[in-house]
Design a protein around this motif. Sequence first.
Motif, PDB file in Angstrom:
ATOM      1  N   TYR A 180      -8.535   2.343 -80.945  1.00 41.87           N
ATOM      2  CA  TYR A 180      -7.624   2.665 -79.851  1.00 41.87           C
ATOM      3  C   TYR A 180      -7.913   4.083 -79.319  1.00 41.87           C
ATOM      4  O   TYR A 180      -7.722   4.370 -78.140  1.00 41.87           O
ATOM      5  N   LYS A 181      -8.395   4.953 -80.223  1.00 43.60           N
ATOM      6  CA  LYS A 181      -8.677   6.332 -79.824  1.00 43.60           C
ATOM      7  C   LYS A 181     -10.167   6.546 -79.555  1.00 43.60           C
ATOM      8  O   LYS A 181     -10.684   7.657 -79.700  1.00 43.60           O
ATOM      9  N   PHE A 182     -10.836   5.491 -79.138  1.00 45.64           N
ATOM     10  CA  PHE A 182     -12.283   5.560 -78.911  1.00 45.64           C
ATOM     11  C   PHE A 182     -12.637   6.655 -77.901  1.00 45.64           C
ATOM     12  O   PHE A 182     -13.563   7.434 -78.092  1.00 45.64           O
ATOM     13  N   THR A 183     -11.897   6.728 -76.809  1.00 42.32           N
ATOM     14  CA  THR A 183     -12.205   7.691 -75.750  1.00 42.32           C
ATOM     15  C   THR A 183     -11.799   9.120 -76.110  1.00 42.32           C
ATOM     16  O   THR A 183     -12.170  10.058 -75.414  1.00 42.32           O
ATOM     17  N   GLN A 184     -11.039   9.292 -77.210  1.00 34.17           N
ATOM     18  CA  GLN A 184     -10.575  10.619 -77.608  1.00 34.17           C
ATOM     19  C   GLN A 184     -11.470  11.246 -78.678  1.00 34.17           C
ATOM     20  O   GLN A 184     -11.054  12.123 -79.419  1.00 34.17           O
ATOM     21  N   GLY A 185     -12.682  10.759 -78.777  1.00 34.82           N
ATOM     22  CA  GLY A 185     -13.625  11.281 -79.765  1.00 34.82           C
ATOM     23  C   GLY A 185     -14.191  10.194 -80.655  1.00 34.82           C
ATOM     24  O   GLY A 185     -15.153  10.427 -81.390  1.00 34.82           O
ATOM     25  N   GLY A 186     -13.607   8.993 -80.591  1.00 40.13           N
ATOM     26  CA  GLY A 186     -14.095   7.891 -81.416  1.00 40.13           C
ATOM     27  C   GLY A 186     -15.510   7.463 -81.079  1.00 40.13           C
ATOM     28  O   GLY A 186     -16.181   6.821 -81.892  1.00 40.13           O
ATOM     29  N   TYR A 187     -15.973   7.813 -79.891  1.00 42.03           N
ATOM     30  CA  TYR A 187     -17.330   7.454 -79.476  1.00 42.03           C
ATOM     31  C   TYR A 187     -18.394   8.236 -80.263  1.00 42.03           C
ATOM     32  O   TYR A 187     -19.555   7.822 -80.321  1.00 42.03           O
ATOM     33  N   LEU A 188     -17.999   9.376 -80.845  1.00 42.42           N
ATOM     34  CA  LEU A 188     -18.978  10.263 -81.478  1.00 42.42           C
ATOM     35  C   LEU A 188     -19.744   9.601 -82.631  1.00 42.42           C
ATOM     36  O   LEU A 188     -20.978   9.607 -82.629  1.00 42.42           O
ATOM     37  N   PRO A 189     -19.057   9.007 -83.631  1.00 42.04           N
ATOM     38  CA  PRO A 189     -19.820   8.374 -84.720  1.00 42.04           C
ATOM     39  C   PRO A 189     -20.656   7.206 -84.246  1.00 42.04           C
ATOM     40  O   PRO A 189     -21.750   6.965 -84.770  1.00 42.04           O
ATOM     41  N   LEU A 190     -20.163   6.460 -83.246  1.00 39.73           N
ATOM     42  CA  LEU A 190     -20.958   5.351 -82.721  1.00 39.73           C
ATOM     43  C   LEU A 190     -22.200   5.870 -82.006  1.00 39.73           C
ATOM     44  O   LEU A 190     -23.273   5.259 -82.083  1.00 39.73           O
ATOM     45  N   ALA A 191     -22.068   7.000 -81.307  1.00 41.49           N
ATOM     46  CA  ALA A 191     -23.235   7.595 -80.648  1.00 41.49           C
ATOM     47  C   ALA A 191     -24.257   8.052 -81.692  1.00 41.49           C
ATOM     48  O   ALA A 191     -25.467   7.817 -81.537  1.00 41.49           O
ATOM     49  N   PHE A 192     -23.772   8.697 -82.774  1.00 42.56           N
ATOM     50  CA  PHE A 192     -24.663   9.078 -83.872  1.00 42.56           C
ATOM     51  C   PHE A 192     -25.358   7.845 -84.447  1.00 42.56           C
ATOM     52  O   PHE A 192     -26.565   7.846 -84.678  1.00 42.56           O
ATOM     53  N   ALA A 193     -24.564   6.809 -84.688  1.00 49.65           N
ATOM     54  CA  ALA A 193     -25.095   5.592 -85.310  1.00 49.65           C
ATOM     55  C   ALA A 193     -26.151   4.934 -84.426  1.00 49.65           C
ATOM     56  O   ALA A 193     -27.198   4.493 -84.923  1.00 49.65           O
ATOM     57  N   MET A 194     -25.898   4.860 -83.124  1.00 47.91           N
ATOM     58  CA  MET A 194     -26.865   4.241 -82.221  1.00 47.91           C
ATOM     59  C   MET A 194     -28.178   5.026 -82.201  1.00 47.91           C
ATOM     60  O   MET A 194     -29.270   4.446 -82.191  1.00 47.91           O
ATOM     61  N   PHE A 195     -28.068   6.349 -82.200  1.00 45.22           N
ATOM     62  CA  PHE A 195     -29.268   7.191 -82.199  1.00 45.22           C
ATOM     63  C   PHE A 195     -30.079   6.987 -83.484  1.00 45.22           C
ATOM     64  O   PHE A 195     -31.301   6.791 -83.444  1.00 45.22           O
ATOM     65  N   LEU A 196     -29.390   7.026 -84.631  1.00 45.00           N
ATOM     66  CA  LEU A 196     -30.078   6.845 -85.912  1.00 45.00           C
ATOM     67  C   LEU A 196     -30.633   5.436 -86.062  1.00 45.00           C
ATOM     68  O   LEU A 196     -31.730   5.230 -86.584  1.00 45.00           O
ATOM     69  N   MET A 197     -29.863   4.440 -85.588  1.00 40.49           N
ATOM     70  CA  MET A 197     -30.339   3.057 -85.660  1.00 40.49           C
ATOM     71  C   MET A 197     -31.604   2.859 -84.833  1.00 40.49           C
ATOM     72  O   MET A 197     -32.515   2.135 -85.230  1.00 40.49           O
ATOM     73  N   PHE A 198     -31.647   3.500 -83.688  1.00 42.38           N
ATOM     74  CA  PHE A 198     -32.840   3.399 -82.839  1.00 42.38           C
ATOM     75  C   PHE A 198     -34.064   3.935 -83.582  1.00 42.38           C
ATOM     76  O   PHE A 198     -35.119   3.292 -83.615  1.00 42.38           O
ATOM     77  N   ILE A 199     -33.914   5.109 -84.208  1.00 42.08           N
ATOM     78  CA  ILE A 199     -35.020   5.698 -84.967  1.00 42.08           C
ATOM     79  C   ILE A 199     -35.433   4.770 -86.112  1.00 42.08           C
ATOM     80  O   ILE A 199     -36.620   4.489 -86.318  1.00 42.08           O
ATOM     81  N   MET A 200     -34.443   4.262 -86.866  1.00 39.72           N
ATOM     82  CA  MET A 200     -34.734   3.420 -88.022  1.00 39.72           C
ATOM     83  C   MET A 200     -35.390   2.106 -87.601  1.00 39.72           C
ATOM     84  O   MET A 200     -36.342   1.649 -88.232  1.00 39.72           O
ATOM     85  N   TYR A 201     -34.875   1.502 -86.533  1.00 40.83           N
ATOM     86  CA  TYR A 201     -35.424   0.207 -86.122  1.00 40.83           C
ATOM     87  C   TYR A 201     -36.843   0.368 -85.580  1.00 40.83           C
ATOM     88  O   TYR A 201     -37.726  -0.448 -85.875  1.00 40.83           O
ATOM     89  N   VAL A 202     -37.067   1.409 -84.781  1.00 45.45           N
ATOM     90  CA  VAL A 202     -38.418   1.645 -84.243  1.00 45.45           C
ATOM     91  C   VAL A 202     -39.406   1.824 -85.381  1.00 45.45           C
ATOM     92  O   VAL A 202     -40.482   1.210 -85.409  1.00 45.45           O
TER      93      VAL A 202
END
Length: 759
Positions: A497-519
């Motif tokens: 529910y609080k995604f727009t209040q900072g909740g996006y941060l861990p998902l942004a970290f996760a997407m960045f790290l996942m991209f590196i790991m998957y590549v």
Amino acid sequence: MSSNKQNQEVAQHQLNGKKLSGNSLKRYDSLDLESSKVPGAKKALKWTVILKLAFQSIGVVYGDIGTSPLYVFATIFPNGVTYNEDILGALSLIFYTITLIPLIKYVFIVLRANDNGDGGTFALYSLICRYSKVGLIPSQQPEDKDVSNFKIGLPDRRTRRASKLKSNLESSNFAKFVLLIATMLGTSMVIGDGILAPCVSVLSAVGGLKAAAPSQLTEGRLVWIAVAILLLLFMFQRFGTEKVGNTFAPILCLWFIFIAGIGLYNFVKYDPTVIRALNPKYIIDYFKRNKKNAWISLGGVVMCITGGEALFADVGHFSVRSVQISMCCVTYPALILAYLGQAAFLRKNIDDISDTFYKSIPNGLYWPVFAVAVLAAIIASQALISGTFAIIQQSLALGCFPHVKIVHTSTKYHGQIYIPEVNNLLMIACVVVTLAFRTTENLSSAYGIAVVFVMILTSGFLVLVMIMIWKTHILFVIMYVLIIGSVELIYLSSVLYKFTQGGYLPLAFAMFLMFIMYVWNYVYRKKYHFELEHKISPLKVKETVDETNSHRLPGLAIFYSELVHGIPPIFKHYVENVPALHSVLVFVSVKSLPISKVPIEERFLFRRVKPSDVYVFRCAVRYGYNDVRNEEEPFERLLVERLKEFIRDDSILSLNATKSNKVSTEQSVNVELESDCEIQEVETSSMERDIQVVERAYSVGVVHLVGEQDVIASKGSNIVKRVVIDYAFNFLKRNLRQSSKVFDIPHKRMLKVGMIYEI
């Protein structure tokens, strides 16, 4: 006759442990023969060691969850308390959340799902891969199966349900892909926790300074104090988990004594009736009164279990039993008393909700408790930092992370490691996040999503383990999903529910790290399969050596390759461009095994490439988690010594194979003995000649040949594949540590052989 019998007994003794087929001795591949010598599971630890590890674990594992009383009530009620009874509802939620998830789920269930002592998302994934062929990672090829980290275990097919699930997973490429992606996501989220946990803990602790001197210490000054503390924390990591644990454990023990004692004091002084909150009825009443606001406040309740995943991720640094003892005997009782005391205090001081912890400290204890609180908050970051090191090590073994240097900080305890590059990246990320968000309230939304997401992924993997490996009764599986699974999903809905209040941060970290790991993993798999498809046959090796026979150089050459069996294609590329070969060639594949240490005498596994006179060998070098190359244990000398031992064993094996294959005829005993002696003399002469060739080559010098494979997308590849391979992977490869640095190969005697793989 007695002399011949004695020789046969000696030979048989030296062949002890090698496989025999029927009544005759079969000529086996040496890698297959010796791979069965892998040391078994770790020995059971003594109770003195377990208790010492339990003490150390307090300083590493529980800092995060242990410091949550600093801010939990403030995050549950950011706008203050409307009804006094809501405090009992919040206390009841805290009690059952801590009991259900960290205690019952992690301590008594999830810790059992460790993979050879290691925990975390990758450990669960590797455990599943060992019981079913669901891994996309190239670790289940016939060429690797005897020496791989993930040798497949055969599950007991007692139930139709386990077999059906196993076959469904193995037959579905989509399911395999989803499992790998979920593993990477969970790992990325834990690393995201490792970034957010230090920021939340340190900011909440230094907040006590503002309460003591609000006019002198502005928000900006507190933020810079927090940044300085974070820098000191990450600089301290280089000393290793054991020193960190021994240093931090007394402080955390003192912290738990303080919060338990203060909690008990407030409980008795203000309102002992808060014990009523153990009745879950107060949770129902809380939701009836507050409805949507009660649901939103669950995001604050989640903060009481931050660091719960560290219980599992850090278990490789200690042991299952030690973590269970420290949680049940120290952490859990102290936390329950702390929250009981805070609730009792708030019942009489409802306006102090924004700074509950510091306001509830008895007079005269404020500054001692504040000092310990700051130290405890610094230590709180340790749990997920250590967990991050552990899961990076696991992902490296699975080919899912770029090369980084792993420093083993303890020779006594399994899994205690330090990764300099990861430590520095975490430090930079923590400083940036602290400067950007500035307060605990701003960070709590971001932190909650990371915490709950990892817990749900762990539950998903655990259900697979329960059904497929443990053969758990279906009723218990259903109970787990309905009780713990549904609770975690409700918490996830609240934190999102609080995604727009900072909740996006861990998902942004996760997407960045996942991209590196998957590549990295995608290209790693493609490279491996390319080498497997283009490996050179022993016949081709003979032809290649014959072509360059007039240009055999004195010396020993070591070729490094991922392949355990077969000669990599880069060898042919090398010979075509440098038509000269050293007198002895050894193709080395370095493998990590899921055990603490591999004895030196069992570290090297050899096979000879026929014919024998070409002096070409294949070698698998096995290392355990705590095995470290050092000057006292020179790799080259050990390899040569073990190679000579192999030649002796191989000669004995050939001798006995020749004897066993002789056609039985009606010859006299004397003639038979004469024949046996001739065979033995020939084999002994050949063995001595081979050993002399190896010793002479070693004395001349050793050259390390390292393949530098440049990877490009094959012609006709789509644009996504070209971007992933030509740009993303090659960027990572250029800017990260090379394999030669990871293996500590001496630069003065290293040659890099370049080759382009079109994949």
